[in-house]
Design a protein around this motif. Structure first.
Motif, PDB file in Angstrom:
ATOM      1  N   ARG A 185       0.831  -1.206   0.000  1.00  0.00           N
ATOM      2  CA  ARG A 185       0.000   0.000   0.000  1.00  0.00           C
ATOM      3  C   ARG A 185       0.868   1.259   0.000  1.00  0.00           C
ATOM      4  O   ARG A 185       2.051   1.202   0.333  1.00  0.00           O
ATOM      5  N   PRO A 186       0.291   2.380  -0.344  1.00  0.00           N
ATOM      6  CA  PRO A 186       1.036   3.643  -0.282  1.00  0.00           C
ATOM      7  C   PRO A 186       1.538   3.913   1.132  1.00  0.00           C
ATOM      8  O   PRO A 186       0.962   3.431   2.117  1.00  0.00           O
ATOM      9  N   LEU A 187       2.588   4.696   1.226  1.00  0.00           N
ATOM     10  CA  LEU A 187       3.214   4.976   2.511  1.00  0.00           C
ATOM     11  C   LEU A 187       2.217   5.557   3.519  1.00  0.00           C
ATOM     12  O   LEU A 187       2.244   5.204   4.700  1.00  0.00           O
ATOM     13  N   ALA A 188       1.353   6.427   3.071  1.00  0.00           N
ATOM     14  CA  ALA A 188       0.385   7.041   3.982  1.00  0.00           C
ATOM     15  C   ALA A 188      -0.526   5.989   4.609  1.00  0.00           C
ATOM     16  O   ALA A 188      -0.865   6.069   5.800  1.00  0.00           O
ATOM     17  N   GLU A 189      -0.922   4.979   3.835  1.00  0.00           N
ATOM     18  CA  GLU A 189      -1.782   3.928   4.360  1.00  0.00           C
ATOM     19  C   GLU A 189      -1.015   3.027   5.322  1.00  0.00           C
ATOM     20  O   GLU A 189      -1.564   2.571   6.338  1.00  0.00           O
ATOM     21  N   LEU A 190       0.242   2.753   5.018  1.00  0.00           N
ATOM     22  CA  LEU A 190       1.060   1.954   5.939  1.00  0.00           C
ATOM     23  C   LEU A 190       1.258   2.709   7.248  1.00  0.00           C
ATOM     24  O   LEU A 190       1.199   2.116   8.330  1.00  0.00           O
ATOM     25  N   ARG A 191       1.477   4.005   7.144  1.00  0.00           N
ATOM     26  CA  ARG A 191       1.646   4.826   8.335  1.00  0.00           C
ATOM     27  C   ARG A 191       0.389   4.761   9.215  1.00  0.00           C
ATOM     28  O   ARG A 191       0.480   4.592  10.436  1.00  0.00           O
ATOM     29  N   SER A 192      -0.757   4.821   8.597  1.00  0.00           N
ATOM     30  CA  SER A 192      -2.020   4.759   9.331  1.00  0.00           C
ATOM     31  C   SER A 192      -2.222   3.395   9.988  1.00  0.00           C
ATOM     32  O   SER A 192      -2.676   3.299  11.133  1.00  0.00           O
ATOM     33  N   ALA A 193      -1.859   2.335   9.282  1.00  0.00           N
ATOM     34  CA  ALA A 193      -2.018   0.985   9.823  1.00  0.00           C
ATOM     35  C   ALA A 193      -1.125   0.761  11.039  1.00  0.00           C
ATOM     36  O   ALA A 193      -1.525   0.142  12.023  1.00  0.00           O
ATOM     37  N   VAL A 194       0.100   1.254  10.974  1.00  0.00           N
ATOM     38  CA  VAL A 194       1.022   1.112  12.106  1.00  0.00           C
ATOM     39  C   VAL A 194       0.531   1.928  13.296  1.00  0.00           C
ATOM     40  O   VAL A 194       0.606   1.482  14.448  1.00  0.00           O
ATOM     41  N   ARG A 195       0.025   3.117  13.024  1.00  0.00           N
ATOM     42  CA  ARG A 195      -0.516   3.957  14.091  1.00  0.00           C
ATOM     43  C   ARG A 195      -1.695   3.258  14.781  1.00  0.00           C
ATOM     44  O   ARG A 195      -1.826   3.299  16.003  1.00  0.00           O
ATOM     45  N   GLU A 196      -2.522   2.596  13.999  1.00  0.00           N
ATOM     46  CA  GLU A 196      -3.660   1.867  14.568  1.00  0.00           C
ATOM     47  C   GLU A 196      -3.186   0.706  15.437  1.00  0.00           C
ATOM     48  O   GLU A 196      -3.732   0.449  16.515  1.00  0.00           O
ATOM     49  N   ALA A 197      -2.139   0.006  14.985  1.00  0.00           N
ATOM     50  CA  ALA A 197      -1.592  -1.105  15.771  1.00  0.00           C
ATOM     51  C   ALA A 197      -1.040  -0.604  17.099  1.00  0.00           C
ATOM     52  O   ALA A 197      -1.161  -1.278  18.131  1.00  0.00           O
ATOM     53  N   THR A 198      -0.423   0.570  17.099  1.00  0.00           N
ATOM     54  CA  THR A 198       0.069   1.154  18.345  1.00  0.00           C
ATOM     55  C   THR A 198      -1.093   1.469  19.289  1.00  0.00           C
ATOM     56  O   THR A 198      -1.004   1.239  20.504  1.00  0.00           O
ATOM     57  N   THR A 199      -2.173   1.964  18.734  1.00  0.00           N
ATOM     58  CA  THR A 199      -3.357   2.235  19.550  1.00  0.00           C
ATOM     59  C   THR A 199      -3.872   0.959  20.198  1.00  0.00           C
ATOM     60  O   THR A 199      -4.228   0.941  21.375  1.00  0.00           O
TER      61      THR A 199
END
Length: 393
Positions: free
Chosen positions: A101-115
């Motif tokens: 996925r695009p970097l922005a989507e990967l960034r969002s997915a990782v942020r969600e995992a941290t949550t």
């Protein structure tokens, strides 16, 4: 599925929905299920499958285990997923070909995992992380320059979320492997503050091995190499190391070192607002929670300090669920040692309400529940039920 179990799950869904002031239509829309299905589930005439339960829990912003009446199902889902995490990191340096996925989507997915990690929602982590880790590896090895540095940071952060599950559920070898991968990836980020975060997480390996003195040495080495406390991020990174060092020093029985590091953590904590810095909660409230942990770890005459703190202060609701539940687990142990069995049980129940999976997998909570049941075997049906839930019988 027993009818009363279906009814209880339906009632829990309805209760959580109402608490969030959601209509059935709102929840059905947010969970991408039909309104008629949700009505049947809440009425107790239909039991949600795994995917539906996850979708409803995600829409409510809670972990699926809060909706289930038993604990074996959620536990087994996490443990069954651990081999998938192992497989995802086996070829970390030679990932297979596949979509990214695009970097922005990967960034969002990782942020969600941290949550999810901070909220102790381990089922969600094990469901999503294997695929995410593989995808991040593909992206990282195909990248260059600034994008490569950011992907390295995303990898470190995602490894940490996976490690939280491995460590909490006793997969020590997998946890150690994930930490080593964090240490492998962090130089690519160029972030000294993130290096401090990895040193903070690495302490788990010393806790697991009960190698407290070497763990203290490693943390003090990390403090020496941390960035100067200029700015909130650097201050929090150094403060978190002192906070962690205070706890492991107390486990080593080093009262002087524990006091020194706790004082340093307090000084730095007072300089920044409570918040999440590189995935770690730090600030005045987090230091107070660790002060209780230090007192309990030192035991003996120090236990009263934990009780005194709890009389004047409780962790605010804004802190991560895992950290708040840890406070009540530590407090329960102090209360048990002080002969306050009823108060101890109440603290364990609070910890369970805040973060059920974290509480159930915490060895102190399980041991103390077993001790409380022995002390009050004849007069507490609810205590027996709690002990069965946590696996202390």
């Amino acid at each position: 599925m027993p009818a009363d179990t279906m009814r209880q799950v339906g009632e829990r869904i309805a209760t959580n929905r109402r608490a969030r002031r959601m209509t059935q239509s709102n929840l059905a829309h947010a969970a991408y299920i039909s309104l008629s299905m949700l009505r049947k589930i809440e009425q107790g005439s239909r039991f949600p499958g795994d995917d539906t339960l996850d979708a409803i829990a995600a829409a409510l912003g809670i972990d699926p285990t809060r909706l289930l009446t038993g604990h074996a199902r959620a536990d087994s889902r996490v443990r069954d997923a651990l081999p998938s995490l192992s497989a995802a990191i086996a070829a970390y340096d030679i990932p297979d070909e596949g979509p990214v996925r695009p970097l922005a989507e990967l960034r969002s997915a990782v942020r969600e995992a941290t949550t999810w990690r901070l909220a102790a929602q381990y089922v969600q982590i094990t469901r999503e992380l294997p695929g995410l880790l593989t995808e991040l590896s593909r992206a990282f090895h195909a990248s260059t320059g600034r994008e490569r540095a950011e992907l390295a940071e995303l990898l470190v952060t995602a490894y940490r979320s996976a490690d939280a599950v491995a460590y909490k559920f006793g997969a020590r070898d997998l946890s150690a492997r994930l930490i080593e991968l964090m240490r492998w990836a962090v130089p690519e980020t160029g972030s000294t503050n993130l290096e401090s975060t990895v040193a903070y997480v690495r302490t788990e390996t010393f806790f697991a091995a009960r190698a407290h003195a070497p763990g203290l040495t490693a943390l003090e080495h990390a403090v020496d190499h941390a960035s100067a406390p200029k700015g909130a991020d650097a201050t929090a990174a150094r403060g978190a190391l002192h906070m962690r060092a205070a706890v492991i020093a107390s486990r080593a029985g080093n009262t002087s070192a524990a006091a020194t590091h706790l004082a340093e953590a307090r000084t730095l904590g007072d300089r920044v607002p409570e918040g999440i810095y590189h995935g770690t909660a730090f600030g005045p409230d987090s230091v107070s929670i660790h002060e209780v942990s230090v007192a309990v770890s030192l035991g003996a005459d120090h236990v009263q300090r934990a009780l005194d703190i709890a009389k004047e202060w409780k962790p605010p609701a804004g802190l991560p669920a895992e950290r708040r539940s840890g406070f009540y687990i530590d407090l329960a142990r102090a209360q048990l040692w002080a002969g306050l069995a009823d108060d101890s049980f109440e603290s364990l129940k609070v910890a369970r309400r805040i973060a059920p999976q974290h509480t159930r997998e915490h060895p102190w909570a399980r041991d103390d529940a077993a001790t409380l049941r022995r002390l009050k075997r004849a007069d507490s049906e609810s205590l027996t039920s709690f002990a069965e839930w946590i696996g202390a019988v």
